[in-house]
Design an enzyme around this catalytic site. Sequence first.
Site, PDB file in Angstrom:
ATOM      1  CE  LYS A   1      84.843   1.071  35.976  1.00  0.00           C
ATOM      2  NZ  LYS A   1      85.089   1.431  34.342  1.00  0.00           N
TER       3      LYS A   1
HETATM    4  C1  LIG Z   1      85.110   2.233  33.383  1.00  0.00           C
HETATM    5  C2  LIG Z   1      85.719   1.952  32.187  1.00  0.00           C
HETATM    6  C3  LIG Z   1      86.117   2.939  31.256  1.00  0.00           C
HETATM    7  C4  LIG Z   1      85.923   4.340  31.637  1.00  0.00           C
HETATM    8  O1  LIG Z   1      87.138   4.855  32.903  1.00  0.00           O
HETATM    9  P1  LIG Z   1      87.049   6.100  33.603  1.00  0.00           P
HETATM   10  O2  LIG Z   1      87.772   5.838  34.756  1.00  0.00           O
HETATM   11  O3  LIG Z   1      85.318   6.017  34.380  1.00  0.00           O
HETATM   12  O4  LIG Z   1      87.241   7.205  32.877  1.00  0.00           O
HETATM   13  C5  LIG Z   1      86.547   2.866  30.190  1.00  0.00           C
HETATM   14  N1  LIG Z   1      86.511   1.436  29.662  1.00  0.00           N
HETATM   15  C6  LIG Z   1      86.131   0.474  30.258  1.00  0.00           C
HETATM   16  C7  LIG Z   1      86.071  -0.823  29.899  1.00  0.00           C
HETATM   17  C8  LIG Z   1      85.576   0.641  31.617  1.00  0.00           C
HETATM   18  O5  LIG Z   1      85.095  -0.335  32.222  1.00  0.00           O
END
Ligand SMILES: *Cc1c(COP(=O)(O)O)cnc(C)c1O
Length: 495
Positions: free
Chosen positions: A113
Site C-alpha cells: 500500500k
Molecule cells: C491490500 C492488499 C492486497 C490486495 O490488494 P487489492 O488492490 O485490494 O486487490 C493484497 N495483499 C496485501 C498485503 C494487501 O495489503
Amino acid sequence: MKYYSTRDTALRMESAEAVKMGLSRDGGLLTPVAIPQIDEAFITGLVQENYQVRAAKVMGLYLTDYSYDELLGFANNAYGTDKYDTTAVAPMRKVDDNTHCLELWHGPTSAFKDMALQMLPQLLSAALKKTGETKTACILVATSGDTGKAAMEGFANVPQTKIMVFYPQDGVSAVQEKQMVTQEGDNVGVCAVVGNFDDAQSGVKRIFSDETIREELAGKGYFLSSANSINWGRILPQVVYYISAYCDLLKTGDIAMGDKVNFCVPTGNFGDILAAYYAKRMGLPVGKLICASNKNDVLTEFLNTGVYNRNRPFHTTSSPSMDILISSNLERLLFDLSGEDDALIRTYMTALATEGKYTVSDGILASLKDQYWGGYCDEDGTFTTIADYYKNRGYLIDTHTAVAVNVMEQYRKATNDETITVFVSTASPYKFGDNVLSALGETPETDSMALIDQMYALTGVAVPARLAALRGKERRFDLSVEKAEMDNVVHNFLQ
Ligand SMILES: *Cc1c(COP(=O)(O)O)cnc(C)c1O
C-alpha cells in the site's frame, strides 16, 4: 487528460479534481477518458532510469495538469532511501528461469500500500492548490490493517489534511495494531470498531453518504475524501511498478523487448491487478493476468462464469487484506471492457446493491476470459506454500504472497503456459508473523515484538527497520467503539 465517471460519461473533470474527489458523486469511479499508449521506444527510454524517473514519466501520461518536475519531486519524496530500504524501490527477485517475484513491501509500513500511499497525499495536496480549495480534506479510512497504517504514514503532518482510521477490533494482526496505535502526527486519529472489517467499512460508507454530516463538516471548514483504492491517485502509482518490472527484466536480460510476461496478483479490492491491466492496455507486452484469491473466492467464480455474487459466507483468513466480498475496482474494468457503457455499468451496480449479484454479458465474459485467469487458495494451501517456499527455495513469503504463488502453480498445471510469470509480493512476512510461523510448524508468540524476535531467530531474514523501531514506541490511541458510535468519533476528531 480528462476524467469521467464510470456511471456518467457526460461528467468531465481534470485529474486534480478527480484526485480530490476520490469517488464521483454518482457513486461511480473516476477514470481517464482515454488510455495513453506506450511503445518500445518509451519502454527502452525507461530501462536505464531509476524508479523515481520511471514513475514521473508514466504518471505524467495521465496527470497532464501536473508538470513533469512536480511529479518527479513527488516521486523523489515518496520513494527515497529515507522511506524505502532499497534504492530499487520495487525490486525483482528471480526464483527460477521463468518465475520472478516483484517485491512491493520495502516501504515504511512493509506492505505494498505504501507504493501508492506515499504518492497520493502529495497528489492531493497539489490538487487542493490547483483547484483553489480552501477547506481541509478529511480522509476517512476503513482498514483491514494495511491501508490504515500506510495512509496515516503518507498523510501524517501533510498541511490541509486530517486523517481518521477505523479498524476492526479483532481483525488485524498484532504487528498491524502496534503500527497503527503508535502512529505519530498531529493530524491523525485511530479508532478500533467492535466487529469485522465490513462493519468498519459500512460505517465509513454511511458517514460518506450522509448529507447532514457533509453540511455540518462544510460549516466547520472540512470536506470528506477517500484514500481507499477507488481513488485514481492510488491506482496510477501502481501502474508504474508493472512497467518498471518489465524494464528490470529487460535490463537483466531475462527477457527481450516485446516478450510477453504474465503477472499473478494476490487480489482483494481489485486495485493492484487493475493497475496491471492498465499497463497492458497501454501497450506493455503482458500475457495473462492471473487473479489470485483466498478462500473468499467471489472473483474466481466471476472470472469463470461471469456471475458476480456476493451472497456467500465471509471467511476470515490468514490473508486478511484479501478478505473482501465487494471488489470495488472491478467497476473500472467492466467499464473498459463494455466500451465505456455507463448505462450498462449502472445496471450492474444497481443489481449488486439491491440483489447482491449481477451477470455480465457474453461479450464481456469472453474478454474477461481472454485477459484473465482466476483461481483461489484455501488456508491449507496458503500454509503449505509458505513452508514449501521456505524449505525448498529459501524464500520466506507472507500469507498474501503465498496465495499468489499457489494460484500461479495451479494456473501452470491447468494450462501448461510456460510464459515468464511475475508474481507480486505484497507484504513482508514480518507483518503476518503469527501465521507465517504457524505455517513453518512453530508456535507463535502473542506479543508483536516477541513475534518479530522469534521469526528472526528462526530464519535470520532481516527485520524491516521500521518494524524493529516499533519496540520502543508508546501507544498513542486506545479508543474502541461500537459501529453506531463512529459518527461521534468523527465529530470529536474534527472539533
Ligand atoms: C491490500 C492488499 C492486497 C490486495 O490488494 P487489492 O488492490 O485490494 O486487490 C493484497 N495483499 C496485501 C498485503 C494487501 O495489503
